[in-house]
Design an enzyme around this catalytic site. Structure first.
Site, PDB file in Angstrom:
ATOM      1  N   LYS A 276       0.850  -1.201   0.000  1.00  0.00           N
ATOM      2  CA  LYS A 276       0.000   0.000   0.000  1.00  0.00           C
ATOM      3  C   LYS A 276       0.881   1.246   0.000  1.00  0.00           C
ATOM      4  CE  LYS A 276      -3.959  -1.726   2.700  1.00  0.00           C
ATOM      5  NZ  LYS A 276      -4.992  -1.597   1.676  1.00  0.00           N
ATOM      6  N   ARG A 350     -10.109 -11.533   2.392  1.00  0.00           N
ATOM      7  CA  ARG A 350     -10.974 -12.615   1.889  1.00  0.00           C
ATOM      8  C   ARG A 350     -10.255 -13.957   1.969  1.00  0.00           C
ATOM      9  NH1 ARG A 350     -11.466  -9.626  -3.782  1.00  0.00           N
ATOM     10  NH2 ARG A 350     -11.183  -7.890  -2.349  1.00  0.00           N
TER      11      ARG A 350
END
Ligand code: BES
Ligand code: MN
Ligand code: ZN
Length: 495
Positions: A276, A350
């Site tokens: 990120k 996820r």
């Protein structure tokens, strides 16, 4: 904090602060009229001069109040009564509590208003005030030398003479909810140096032991034995080993169904090799909010002794960058045998939930709710204050939406049409872990759906509302503890 309930007249209540709520109509009648008289008509004068308008969450402190037993008076506005909701009422209460809790050792008496019962019941009024007193007096600055907020020395709710028998119970319920929210907030707000899979697991064990709940912690070798290849891949770049924790509360019989509350607990999300940018990474200690919410909620459900069976599952990993990080192009085998091509290591939540959801279902969950700070796309779609809901079972989802509405929390459902799943196709594995540019919150949900074995399931994406960038008068910045209220309300209605 124990919250006392008394029938003392408002002007006779001794406290550092007396908090009184006034709506925009400013018809001072009943106990407000008696208070105004004791104050020599101050409220009427301030109303006439326009200093007291009753606008929502307006705060008018009178630090030198004469004629009443309390040292100081704080008038808080409720806005228009015909527009009042549980959410706005809680905002007004919290704004008032935040104003008076900036010093240590403060005692508060809160004058419980009579509100239109078609908008908020007497019971909810008391519960909401107790919750606001508990949440509003705790900040995110526990590590600062000079704190912004201090716990109250004492809190008393002033209810009317009819002494409603439910007031005591409603006050305790509000306090229990508030403390659960504060537990969630504390865990999310603490820095990632202190909050990592092992430390969260230890905290969960301590909390469970306090409440007499069973708590099981799976470490690296157990997770390997459970074939949680998807979760383990995310964890492998970190020096902090992963944990899966489950806390069990059995308030109903063995034949009653079990609700599983599954939380994403990425204790820090650097993005992994799909790193990120610094600005986006800045708040990524919040990426375990789902797990903290599941833990907070089960403490309240247990303390309220709700007649339901609930298990909270926390999937705890740190998503880091190192020579052992999982890589783009890796193909993982999840616990249910599904193979997953990794196309972005930042879509890690996820991957963690996939194995934990499947584990929860195999351990006997009849209904599932998961909570996750899963996608920035959900924040783009719904804004910062609204939780996204996704489901494979509309009736189950409707129950949670109804609970959210009762609890005063903002949840909005997004579609899960089957064609979205096409976007997860991979050339080399059963699926890939990202769905392309559009509909990112939904493709993430469709990914999770593969692992719940068709059990009634609702996914709540709390990426927006679980963490607030700045302080507002009606709430502290940082972790919000959102969805604890909704989960407890859902469990209340199951019973
Ligand atoms: N933890 C983030 C999602 C997030 C974003 C939480 C903003 C809170 C605030 C999640 O793991 C993530 O990085 N998601 C990616 C998914 C993408 C790579 C498909 C995202 O949303 O960009
Ligand atoms: Mn991520
Ligand atoms: Zn994440």
């Amino acid at each position: 904090m124990r919250i006392a309930v008394e029938t003392t007249a408002w002007h006779e209540a001794a406290a550092d602060w007396l908090i009184v709520a006034v709506d925009e109509a400013r018809n001072f009648d009943g106990p407000t009229c008696a208070l105004d008289q004791a104050l020599g008509g101050t409220l009427t004068r301030l109303s006439e001069s326009g200093d007291l308008t009753g606008k929502l969450a307006e705060l008018l402190p009178l630090p030198d109040a004469h004629g009443i037993a309390a040292q100081r008076l704080l008038v808080v506005g409720l806005g228009k009564l015909n527009e009042l909701t549980r959410t706005t009422f809680e905002q007004a209460v919290t704004a008032a509590v935040r104003q008076v809790s900036t010093k240590a050792g403060v005692s508060v008496a809160f004058a419980v208003p009579e509100l239109p019962s078609d908008r908020i019941s007497a019971r909810q009024t008391v519960e909401t005030i107790a919750l606001g007193l508990t949440v509003g007096s705790v900040g995110q600055d526990s590590l600062k030398a000079e704190r912004g907020h201090y716990p109250l020395a004492s809190a008393t709710l002033l209810v009317n003479d009819a002494a409603p028998s439910f007031a005591e119970e409603a006050a305790q319920r509000g306090a229990i909810l508030g403390e659960a929210i504060n537990l969630t907030r504390e865990l999310v707000n603490l820095p990632p140096e202190q909050i990592y899979p092992e430390s969260v697991a230890q905290r969960a064990q301590a909390v469970a032991a306090d409440l007499g709940l069973s708590c099981t912690v799976l470490g690296q070798s157990e997770l390997e034995a459970e074939k949680m290849g998807s979760l383990l891949a995310v964890a492998q770049g970190s020096d902090r080993p992963p944990r899966v924790v489950f806390v069990e509360y059995r308030g109903a019989g063995d034949d009653a169904p079990t609700l599983a509350i599954v939380g994403k607990g990425v204790t820090f999300d650097s993005g992994g090799l799909s790193l990120k940018p610094s600005d986006s990474m800045l708040t990524m200690k919040c990426d375990m909010a789902g797990a903290a919410t599941a833990l907070g909620a089960i403490t309240a459900i247990a303390r309220l002794k709700l007649p339901v069976n609930v298990t909270a599952y926390l999937g705890l990993v740190e998503n880091m960058v190192s020579g052992s990080s999982y890589k783009l192009g890796d193909i993982l085998t999840a616990r249910n045998g599904v193979t997953i091509e990794v196309q972005n290591t930042d879509a890690e939540g996820r991957l963690v939930l996939a194995d934990v959801l499947h584990y929860a279902v195999e351990r006997g969950a009849d209904r599932v709710i998961d909570l996750a700070t899963l996608t920035g796309a959900c924040v783009v779609a719904l804004g910062e204050d609204v939780t996204g809901a996704f489901t494979n079972d509309q009736r189950w989802c409707d129950q949670i939406l109804a609970a959210a509405s009762t609890a005063g929390e903002y949840v909005w459902q997004l579609p899960t049409f089957d064609f979205y799943a096409e976007l997860l196709k991979s050339d080399v594995a059963d699926c890939r872990n990202i769905g392309g540019r559009w509909g990112g919150a939904i493709t993430a949900a469709k990914f999770l759906e593969k692992f719940v074995e068709k059990k009634p399931w609702v996914h709540l994406d709390i990426a927006g509302p679980s963490f607030a960038s700045s302080n507002k008068p009606h709430r502290e910045g940082g972790a919000t503890g959102c969805m604890v209220r909704t989960l407890v309300e859902t469990a209340t209605h199951l019973s």
